[in-house]
Design a protein around this motif. Sequence first.
Motif, PDB file in Angstrom:
ATOM      1  N   ARG A 151       0.954  -1.259   0.064  1.00 41.76           N
ATOM      2  CA  ARG A 151       0.006   0.165   0.081  1.00 41.76           C
ATOM      3  C   ARG A 151       1.005   1.144  -0.029  1.00 41.76           C
ATOM      4  NH1 ARG A 151      -4.601   2.670   0.651  1.00 41.76           N
ATOM      5  NH2 ARG A 151      -4.614   4.169   2.223  1.00 41.76           N
ATOM      6  N   GLY A 152       1.760   1.188   0.820  1.00 39.02           N
ATOM      7  CA  GLY A 152       2.879   2.427   1.037  1.00 39.02           C
ATOM      8  C   GLY A 152       3.229   2.651  -0.490  1.00 39.02           C
ATOM      9  N   GLN A 153       3.897   1.564  -1.161  1.00 38.54           N
ATOM     10  CA  GLN A 153       4.333   1.568  -2.613  1.00 38.54           C
ATOM     11  C   GLN A 153       3.272   2.286  -3.682  1.00 38.54           C
ATOM     12  OE1 GLN A 153       7.428   1.804  -3.675  1.00 38.54           O
ATOM     13  NE2 GLN A 153       7.470   1.161  -5.630  1.00 38.54           N
ATOM     14  N   ALA A 154       2.047   1.711  -3.243  1.00 40.43           N
ATOM     15  CA  ALA A 154       1.213   2.439  -4.403  1.00 40.43           C
ATOM     16  C   ALA A 154       0.770   3.858  -4.051  1.00 40.43           C
ATOM     17  CB  ALA A 154      -0.089   1.363  -4.034  1.00 40.43           C
ATOM     18  N   LEU A 155       0.870   4.114  -2.649  1.00 43.28           N
ATOM     19  CA  LEU A 155       0.650   5.537  -2.489  1.00 43.28           C
ATOM     20  C   LEU A 155       1.781   6.458  -3.165  1.00 43.28           C
ATOM     21  CD1 LEU A 155      -0.727   5.253   1.226  1.00 43.28           C
ATOM     22  CD2 LEU A 155      -1.989   5.990  -0.546  1.00 43.28           C
ATOM     23  N   ASP A 156       2.866   5.860  -3.121  1.00 43.48           N
ATOM     24  CA  ASP A 156       4.104   6.749  -3.608  1.00 43.48           C
ATOM     25  C   ASP A 156       4.173   6.677  -4.963  1.00 43.48           C
ATOM     26  OD1 ASP A 156       6.513   7.982  -3.261  1.00 43.48           O
ATOM     27  OD2 ASP A 156       7.574   6.331  -3.476  1.00 43.48           O
ATOM     28  N   ILE A 157       3.564   5.852  -5.749  1.00 40.64           N
ATOM     29  CA  ILE A 157       3.581   5.653  -7.174  1.00 40.64           C
ATOM     30  C   ILE A 157       2.291   6.879  -7.558  1.00 40.64           C
ATOM     31  CG2 ILE A 157       2.574   4.624  -9.157  1.00 40.64           C
ATOM     32  CD1 ILE A 157       4.194   1.998  -7.998  1.00 40.64           C
ATOM     33  N   ALA A 158       1.266   6.743  -6.739  1.00 46.56           N
ATOM     34  CA  ALA A 158       0.140   7.625  -7.026  1.00 46.56           C
ATOM     35  C   ALA A 158       0.424   8.998  -6.890  1.00 46.56           C
ATOM     36  CB  ALA A 158      -0.956   7.309  -6.176  1.00 46.56           C
ATOM     37  N   GLN A 175       5.264   6.560   4.310  1.00 50.74           N
ATOM     38  CA  GLN A 175       6.710   5.924   4.622  1.00 50.74           C
ATOM     39  C   GLN A 175       6.528   5.084   5.708  1.00 50.74           C
ATOM     40  OE1 GLN A 175       8.937   6.097   2.501  1.00 50.74           O
ATOM     41  NE2 GLN A 175       8.900   7.821   1.591  1.00 50.74           N
ATOM     42  N   ARG A 176       5.515   5.215   6.494  1.00 48.52           N
ATOM     43  CA  ARG A 176       5.367   4.243   8.034  1.00 48.52           C
ATOM     44  C   ARG A 176       4.956   3.031   7.265  1.00 48.52           C
ATOM     45  NH1 ARG A 176       5.615   5.573  12.923  1.00 48.52           N
ATOM     46  NH2 ARG A 176       5.244   7.538  13.825  1.00 48.52           N
ATOM     47  N   LEU A 177       4.298   2.936   6.199  1.00 51.23           N
ATOM     48  CA  LEU A 177       3.779   1.780   5.282  1.00 51.23           C
ATOM     49  C   LEU A 177       4.832   1.327   4.484  1.00 51.23           C
ATOM     50  CD1 LEU A 177       0.455   2.952   4.279  1.00 51.23           C
ATOM     51  CD2 LEU A 177       0.701   1.266   6.028  1.00 51.23           C
ATOM     52  N   LYS A 178       5.505   2.237   3.675  1.00 50.35           N
ATOM     53  CA  LYS A 178       6.386   1.682   2.651  1.00 50.35           C
ATOM     54  C   LYS A 178       7.667   0.977   3.074  1.00 50.35           C
ATOM     55  CE  LYS A 178       8.981   3.093  -1.332  1.00 50.35           C
ATOM     56  NZ  LYS A 178       9.183   4.254  -2.372  1.00 50.35           N
ATOM     57  N   THR A 179       8.356   1.729   3.991  1.00 50.08           N
ATOM     58  CA  THR A 179       9.699   1.377   4.605  1.00 50.08           C
ATOM     59  C   THR A 179       9.324   0.900   6.062  1.00 50.08           C
ATOM     60  OG1 THR A 179      10.404   3.175   3.530  1.00 50.08           O
ATOM     61  CG2 THR A 179      11.824   2.426   5.343  1.00 50.08           C
ATOM     62  N   GLY A 209      11.749   3.082  12.071  1.00 51.40           N
ATOM     63  CA  GLY A 209      11.607   3.390  10.718  1.00 51.40           C
ATOM     64  C   GLY A 209      11.517   4.643   9.923  1.00 51.40           C
ATOM     65  N   LEU A 210      10.839   5.752  10.856  1.00 49.86           N
ATOM     66  CA  LEU A 210      10.816   7.122  10.286  1.00 49.86           C
ATOM     67  C   LEU A 210      12.033   7.551  10.074  1.00 49.86           C
ATOM     68  CD1 LEU A 210       7.532   8.524  11.599  1.00 49.86           C
ATOM     69  CD2 LEU A 210       8.223   8.249   9.236  1.00 49.86           C
ATOM     70  N   ALA A 211      12.888   7.445  11.228  1.00 50.20           N
ATOM     71  CA  ALA A 211      14.435   7.790  11.162  1.00 50.20           C
ATOM     72  C   ALA A 211      15.080   7.463   9.838  1.00 50.20           C
ATOM     73  CB  ALA A 211      15.160   7.482  12.649  1.00 50.20           C
ATOM     74  N   PHE A 212      15.058   5.963   9.529  1.00 49.61           N
ATOM     75  CA  PHE A 212      15.439   5.511   8.750  1.00 49.61           C
ATOM     76  C   PHE A 212      15.345   6.359   7.166  1.00 49.61           C
ATOM     77  CE2 PHE A 212      15.889   2.445   5.183  1.00 49.61           C
ATOM     78  CZ  PHE A 212      17.034   1.633   5.558  1.00 49.61           C
ATOM     79  N   GLN A 213      13.800   6.405   6.921  1.00 50.83           N
ATOM     80  CA  GLN A 213      13.295   7.015   5.816  1.00 50.83           C
ATOM     81  C   GLN A 213      14.214   8.330   5.615  1.00 50.83           C
ATOM     82  OE1 GLN A 213      12.099   5.350   3.044  1.00 50.83           O
ATOM     83  NE2 GLN A 213      12.839   7.459   2.227  1.00 50.83           N
ATOM     84  N   ILE A 214      13.892   9.126   6.809  1.00 50.97           N
ATOM     85  CA  ILE A 214      14.580  10.471   6.686  1.00 50.97           C
ATOM     86  C   ILE A 214      15.899  10.573   6.189  1.00 50.97           C
ATOM     87  CG2 ILE A 214      15.094  12.737   8.095  1.00 50.97           C
ATOM     88  CD1 ILE A 214      12.502  11.981   9.577  1.00 50.97           C
TER      89      ILE A 214
END
Length: 289
Positions: A151-158, A175-179, A209-214
């Motif tokens: 779902r996170g990846q789909a939101l990112d593409i959209a 990003q909580r979903l995707k990563t 997870g959020l720290a990783f994505q940032i």
Amino acid sequence: MSFDAALRAAQGEIQTTLTDLLAPFDGPVADAMRYATSGGKRLRGFLVLETAALFDVPRGQALRVAAAIEAVHAYSLIHDDLPCMDDDDLRRGQPTVHRKWDDATAVLAGDALQTVAFEWLASPLTHADAAIRADLVVTLARDAGAAGMVRGQALDIAAETATDPLTLERITELQRLKTGRLLEWPCRAGALLGIGDPTPLMLFAADLGLAFQIADDLLDVEGDAATMGKAVGKDASAGKATFVSLMGADAARDRALALVKSAQDALLPFGDRAATLAAVARYVVTRDR
């Protein structure tokens, strides 16, 4: 053992486990599976090992679960790199799977890694208790699937073609979903294996997870492609909203450091036994790749 030494040792153990588990397969798809699961930080597998150790889980059991999450992570990267997604040519300094083979082999290798991960989790070799094995399977299916990473990846593409720009709240959820979900699950899995309370570990993992994505967003702006083994600057080129584009580099870095402190505070119930996990939180914002 220092954090660096512990991570290197775990990387070796996880690679050996993956090599053994993938040995029965042959053919081009199997070769691509092995290629995709070679190298990398092994952070997700390391989280399984470290959280399981808090509950005195036998190392062999934890390694099978670590191999499973690394297989799922590898599948997600194979598919993420495809021309229909991010269209990347490099991963870990090597040609992406679809470049080294072809799109069809890449799709099949990703599919096979995802399914074999659940086979490993469902095996009695992973845990004698069928209920625990079922919990591992169900929770990973949920976190990796249509309500989690996918779902996170789909939101990112959209978001790439959306007329309204992402807000900080929306990108945080994305990003909580995707990563985040595939960083949270290893911590839950360690507690499940040890029949322990996962609550403090899930709090730790959510902030991690959020720290990783940032940190990833900062590396895309400030990182070196040769060191990272993949292209940088792609988010800005594509006009994608990131934590850095929305907050600015300095504010994003401060936010990541605050998340590290919050993640480490969540580990206080475990005392010194969680020192290596606390070091993981520092690592995700100081890494250079």
